[in-house]
Write an enzyme that holds these catalytic residues in place. Structure first.
Site, PDB file in Angstrom:
ATOM      1  CG  HIS A  88       4.328   1.462   6.650  1.00 52.62           C
ATOM      2  ND1 HIS A  88       2.945   1.621   6.236  1.00 52.62           N
ATOM      3  CD2 HIS A  88       4.584   0.564   7.386  1.00 52.62           C
ATOM      4  CE1 HIS A  88       2.630   0.470   7.384  1.00 52.62           C
ATOM      5  NE2 HIS A  88       3.326   0.141   8.072  1.00 52.62           N
ATOM      6  CG  HIS A 111       6.454  -3.671   7.390  1.00 48.03           C
ATOM      7  ND1 HIS A 111       5.613  -4.920   7.254  1.00 48.03           N
ATOM      8  CD2 HIS A 111       6.133  -2.718   8.078  1.00 48.03           C
ATOM      9  CE1 HIS A 111       4.653  -3.556   8.157  1.00 48.03           C
ATOM     10  NE2 HIS A 111       4.863  -2.968   8.603  1.00 48.03           N
ATOM     11  CD  GLU A 112       8.488   0.763   9.629  1.00 44.11           C
ATOM     12  OE1 GLU A 112       6.803   1.098   8.883  1.00 44.11           O
ATOM     13  OE2 GLU A 112       7.558  -0.488  10.537  1.00 44.11           O
TER      14      GLU A 112
END
Lengths: 504, 504
Positions: B268, B264-265
């Site tokens: 980003h 997820h990160e």
């Protein structure tokens, strides 16, 4: 009721302190966390903060706030807290004003670029790739000195920035006496076979960091207001009174690197953590000078950490953790951590030879600044001086002229006198503490460090920058800076370890 | 030759970007490194930087520099880089001008205090100790909205700050359609017994972090321009194009926490690392909105990381590292990471129920802001809504209303719509990528992520904020924001996993 001028000044000071804290975090992060690819942007970020801080500092509004506080302080006792604050702030402002913002910007940009270049060059022994940065470090020192036309020596303004009040004229005789006292001691010690070092491990890195931090906490480091990280070139940094960090280097074959780099940095941290909370948010809330700061790192590293008393306490703890120490007793450990072996690396040097490493750097700095030595000739001059003073010669620049970050993290000049002053002062403070609180050694052997820590907090740490160095030293020790107690301490300690030295 | 007005504007922009970077490091450090005792000072430090940045932004000199650049850009093609930059800068300045510096200072101080209070309150389930902070978060949202008198809804200025162009009026119908589409799917899935989860370890933390980072690097995260750390509430942060960091949480009994928080990160981070270098040092060099940002974290976490193709590639690597996975095959792993189990914690939620967690927070935010819900009644409202939408009720506030940092790290409002928009957009972007580059799944099964990453970089990442969200979405996908592709994707994927759902 206090004059509102003081509150108004404090608001402005807090802003400067906050910007300095941001700078300290950017710097800590660069050394501990930042990916190398972030280096260029980091340089710009630090530049911007330095520039903004300087602009706020020299702005007319700051002068007005300070002027009002000065007028309000005229009716106060000179020892009053606000009166003290105003004096420190005025001194800082007068110094800051002399140096234009463009210089600070250039310096910050240089520091960032030179640091990254040094970090890459050191493992590759690549002096050529940093020579230009070093030229620039010399050039910036001259430009800086140019802003202080009253200075007697080009290094004086730089020295004064780190060790307020000190000058080449004051330090040279002091350092000459120190060198003259040290050289025969070193010569006598190295003529004797060195005792065995501690066993070469294994000392797993994680266990070492844990053990070293435990000892730091035991001597008084408040880890709830700090943290420990690994960095190749250890340092301590104050972000705030509640956030004073240390870094440590670790070698799995040599217990002493982590142990003593931790005690050293913890000494700096004890000082910063010990500043009276009333100064928080002002420029008074930090160590008063490089020399006094180093006196604390060296006191805890050497007077304490390399004492028989300390090993009496610490050895059982370390033995429980590291089977490699199973057959080491206190006497052997004490001898091992005090073996005198002339070496190439300042930060690895034993207590006795260490100051010679520093004094030769101080002299080389002055030679570079006085133009008697060209940057390209520095590696040779370095080797020659090591051969003369310590009888050893580096085979690679990483073990020689590239070992210290200092000249690549700022300017040439003012970087090293603090280490020698620190050794001198460490002995004066320790002797004064013993006179005041009695048998410190016996307490240490029991693992009780509070007596010594308490005395240092009361007489050194809590004052921050509230007292000038000479006043602080006189109030705490009863006299001026004096190399004799340090030489006496070394003669006594090493005379017992190296009988030949008793006659040196 | 470019007009010097652009260079002059860029100099001022770089200063703002540098201050934002300092703020990002102070923030990252507070979450990852800082001792809690440093919290008060950290709050002040961040306040000071925010205030200085705002002052520089709204200063007359900045307006003059921007005005000159605007005049110079009149003769340029609207797609010219300088013309684009000037438009973004003008939009930011007009927004910044509406909000007085005192508000930014109050907000920064609130964020710091509320974050620390939340960090302490969460493990103790102590809602009472943060209720005042939450009141203040609501109050600040109203004050903020007051600076935008043209806004239709009190939440609109806050939403616009995160998702420029979005409003309550636009989002409500979109989110209604989304909720209506989702609820029957969730109901059908939870009526079916869930497949078995992955074995409960052990998965040693260090090995998990290493494995997760390796996968992040495999999908395209450039760790030479970043780093991974542990944080209880993971996030990604951009310090500079060369320094984009991710954080990860780890659970030694559950491999999916570290794995999916990292993917997820990393999503980003891929976005931030993918912005074209020509925008470095300008406000264009970051993700365009919360929704588009979240589309990338969710795309890599779910469309990629929870696909059968991904597990075909990843399982052998994970099995080699974690003996607990010895008897798990690709089909079982795929089913395990896609099990639908209504849960209490948003960040643990499966892909299917996740958006319901978000939509209920969005509604509760609006209820708080519209005064239909008092802060003291929030825990009950939270429980009631969880019971209704997901059939579960928190037994402790840490699993309920205290689980998310958002309301304690800023204001109430604007915090959650981005997560729902992100899910919607992730499916639109993924479908567009598949149309453009062909069989993405087959590439992923071979461990080849470059095809997908390349398309996303070209169509999303490299633009940064150069294109408004609606233009970016239309150019990349051929249409406006539309919940249908996401619902279609879920129906197809979960219809195969849960036969009952095919008829929902």
């Amino acid at each position: 009721m206090p004059d509102p001028a003081f509150a108004s000044l404090r608001t402005r000071l807090r802003e400067l302190v906050d910007l300095e804290a941001a700078l300290a975090i950017l710097d800590w992060d660069q050394a501990v966390c930042m990916p190398a690819a972030g280096g260029d942007a980091r340089g710009r970020q630090m530049e911007t903060i330095v520039r903004l801080a300087h602009e706020r500092h020299v702005a007319p509004a700051f002068e007005r706030a300070l002027g009002a506080a000065e007028r309000a302080s005229e009716s106060l006792d000179p020892a009053d807290r606000d009166a003290v604050l105003v004096r420190v702030v005025r001194r800082d402002l007068e110094r800051a004003r002399r140096v234009p913002v463009a210089f600070h910007v250039a310096r910050a940009a240089h520091v960032s670029a030179a640091f990254e270049a040094w970090r890459r060059a050191r493992p590759r022994d690549d002096f050529a790739s940093v020579a230009d940065h070093l030229e620039r470090s010399v050039e910036l020192a001259h430009r800086y000195a140019g802003y202080f036309p009253g200075a007697e020596h080009v290094a004086d303004p730089l020295i004064d920035e780190e060790d307020e009040g000190a000058t080449v004229a004051l330090l040279r005789p002091l350092f000459d006496a120190l060198g003259e006292g040290l050289r025969p001691l070193v010569a006598a010690a190295v003529a004797t076979p060195a005792p065995a070092p501690l066993p070469a491990g294994p000392y797993p890195a994680a266990a070492q960091l844990e053990a070293a931090l435990e000892l730091a906490v035991r001597i008084g480091y408040d880890v709830a207001r700090g943290r420990q990280d690994v960095a190749p070139h250890p340092f301590a940094t104050r972000i705030a009174g509640g956030d004073v960090r240390i870094t440590t280097r670790v070698n799995e074959r040599d217990l002493t690197e982590a142990l003593y780099s931790t005690l050293h940095e913890a000494g700096h941290a004890l000082y910063e953590q010990g500043v009276d909370a009333v100064w928080e948010g002002t420029p008074v809330a930090r160590g008063v000078s490089a020399g006094v700061h180093e006196s604390q790192s060296r006191l805890w590293e050497n007077q304490v950490g390399r004492s028989r008393a300390f090993w009496t306490f610490a050895l059982p703890h370390l033995r429980a953790r590291f089977p490699a120490l199973e057959h080491v007793d206190v006497d052997a450990a004490y001898r091992a951590v005090n073996r005198v072996v002339p070496s190439l690396i300042r930060t690895d040097a034993d207590e006795l030879t260490y100051t010679l490493h520093v004094l030769l750097r101080f002299d080389l700095e002055l030679d570079l600044l006085e133009g008697r030595l060209a940057v390209r000739d520095l590696p040779d001059a370095w080797s020659a001086r090591y051969a003369r003073d310590l009888g050893v010669t580096p085979e690679r620049h990483g073990d020689g002229v590239l070992q210290d970050v200092h000249w690549f993290a700022g300017m040439v000049g003012g970087a090293f006198q603090g280490y020698a002053l620190g050794n001198v002062l460490s002995a004066q403070f320790y002797a004064a503490a013993v006179r005041a609180v009695g048998d410190v050694d016996a307490a240490i052997a029991r693992g009780s460090f509070g007596e010594l820590h308490g005395w240092l907090r009361d007489h050194v740490y809590r004052h921050g920058r509230a007292k000038p160095v000479d006043v602080l030293v006189r109030d705490a020790t009863g006299g001026p800076i004096d190399p004799e107690p340090y030489l006496t301490y070394l003669r006594s300690k090493y005379g017992a370890l190296y009988p030949a030295l008793a006659h040196a």
